[in-house]
Design an enzyme around this catalytic site. Sequence first.
Site, mmCIF file in Angstrom:
data_model
loop_
_atom_site.group_PDB
_atom_site.id
_atom_site.type_symbol
_atom_site.label_atom_id
_atom_site.label_comp_id
_atom_site.label_asym_id
_atom_site.label_seq_id
_atom_site.Cartn_x
_atom_site.Cartn_y
_atom_site.Cartn_z
ATOM 1 N N HIS A 398 0.890 -1.101 -0.106
ATOM 2 C CA HIS A 398 -0.177 -0.030 -0.032
ATOM 3 C C HIS A 398 0.735 1.444 -0.014
ATOM 4 O O HIS A 398 0.356 2.377 -0.585
ATOM 5 C CB HIS A 398 -0.964 0.008 1.184
ATOM 6 C CG HIS A 398 -2.069 -0.886 1.046
ATOM 7 N ND1 HIS A 398 -3.311 -0.631 0.336
ATOM 8 C CD2 HIS A 398 -2.329 -2.169 1.490
ATOM 9 C CE1 HIS A 398 -4.080 -1.773 0.415
ATOM 10 N NE2 HIS A 398 -3.421 -2.691 1.096
ATOM 11 N N GLU A 427 -8.930 4.572 -6.080
ATOM 12 C CA GLU A 427 -8.233 4.806 -6.968
ATOM 13 C C GLU A 427 -8.974 5.532 -8.043
ATOM 14 O O GLU A 427 -8.731 5.818 -9.211
ATOM 15 C CB GLU A 427 -7.543 3.729 -7.751
ATOM 16 C CG GLU A 427 -8.453 2.779 -8.321
ATOM 17 C CD GLU A 427 -9.266 1.802 -7.603
ATOM 18 O OE1 GLU A 427 -9.696 0.928 -8.098
ATOM 19 O OE2 GLU A 427 -9.410 1.772 -6.430
#
Length: 513
Positions: A398, A427
């Site tokens: 991440h 995203e």
Amino acid sequence: MNMNWFDPYTFLLTFIGISGIYLSIALLKPPRKLSRTLLSITAGLSGMFIILTVLELVIDSPTLMIELRNVQQIALVLTPVFLLGYAKELHQEAPKQTLKLIGVLLIPSFIDIVLILTDSYHGLMRKGVTIEKVWNYTEVSVDSTFLNAFFGTYPFVLSIITISMLVRNMFDVPKNYRRTHWLSAAIIAIPIISIITIPTLGIEIPGTYALSYSSMALFLILVNKRMDFNAVWPVSRQEVIENLSECIFLIDQQEKVIEINHAGYDMMKRLYGAGDCEKEILHHSASTVFEGATPLLEALNKDANTTFEFSKDDQYYDVTVTKLGKKSNYIRLVVWKDITYKKEIEHQLTKMAEMDALTKLTNRRAFIEQYHNVNNHSACFILLDIDHFKRFNDRYGHIVGDKVLIYLSQLMKLHFPVATLTRLGGEEFGILSYEKTVDAVCQIEKFQRELKEDSSIIDSLIEEEVSVSVGIYEVQPGDSFEKAYQLADEAMYEAKQEGRDRICIKQSSGQRS
């Protein structure tokens, strides 16, 4: 010489005289202000008066007694002048005006003093002088001429004016200062009352004038010490106003500025670049001084008190306009409080509340609000989604995924400098562009190419190219955010189905292009 120095009465008079002189000196210590100085002079003159009276009472030489009586008249004549100045300053501190008034009032007093000290040469002030005994003390008794009697009434007239001024002004000051005024008025009346009443009662007291004036001075000091020494006095109310951070203006009925404090001058220099502020502000029209401050000019014409916010050149002020009463000639008190720092904090908090913490782009809620503000104009709603982003996170972690999000947002700012940018979630990113669709497509294609070229510099671990799938909807006036988002999302989904790293456009009819 009589041996009366150590009897109780002369000892009492001497003690009062020395106390007056001592307090006079003490009052001259910093911090200084005119009312304090005037009270100090009064106490010093009264102390000198009573010491000279004691000397007159205990010596036997008639010539020396007359000379002492002549010098006593200096204190007796001058004290009421300084008391009137003290009363004026107690009500409203204006040292320059008070000193001018004292200068004028001293003219008759100086003439009186000169005539008394030179009376042995011209005899204009005294018909005769005798030595009397009162309580076994020797004391000068004067048979006055009309001229002497005329000048003698002058100190009494000044005392009566002083008393009237204190009583009148008592109603113009706050309640907590009224007691100082009426007590001062009552104390200043002591010499007048004693001089008038004691002879009518058939009572003879040696040094009546000296005793009454000295008592008056000591009582005045005690009253002011109790009321003001620890609260306002000796700190000047004018000094308090000058040291306030708020900007204070007084504006008269003709809307001319008649008073301004130091903070007000500083504010005018910042807002209007005033050079010689005193010449450019004082006694000038408010409409000229506060150019462009329309709310202020409107407030000055209202009968009610008014509060408003004023801003100029990224400076912000809370402005309060208070109409003073009839006793203050309906002057407007205008207070400007600088709230620029508060506004900066508010702007920062608002910005933080509207910002995505990771990418520093506008967050979803703020983006929707901005969309609603411009939805009456044509625009392009552009939806971007990073291709295979879950796989990025699974493969690289991440932290690297966050680097991709941050870099992509920075690149969006570079390629879309006038558009509204947002991270809608995860995203997924949104752009509200005001360009024509064909121009927006060109911008997106350049953005996609640079993003893929820069993939390796985002993080050294990344081996594949970072790409985005893009859906565009041509927003029409009146389209809701939900509709624009849904159609742009459908276009983006089609771009992914066609192999990703593509652009799809949907128009208001729902047709794809």
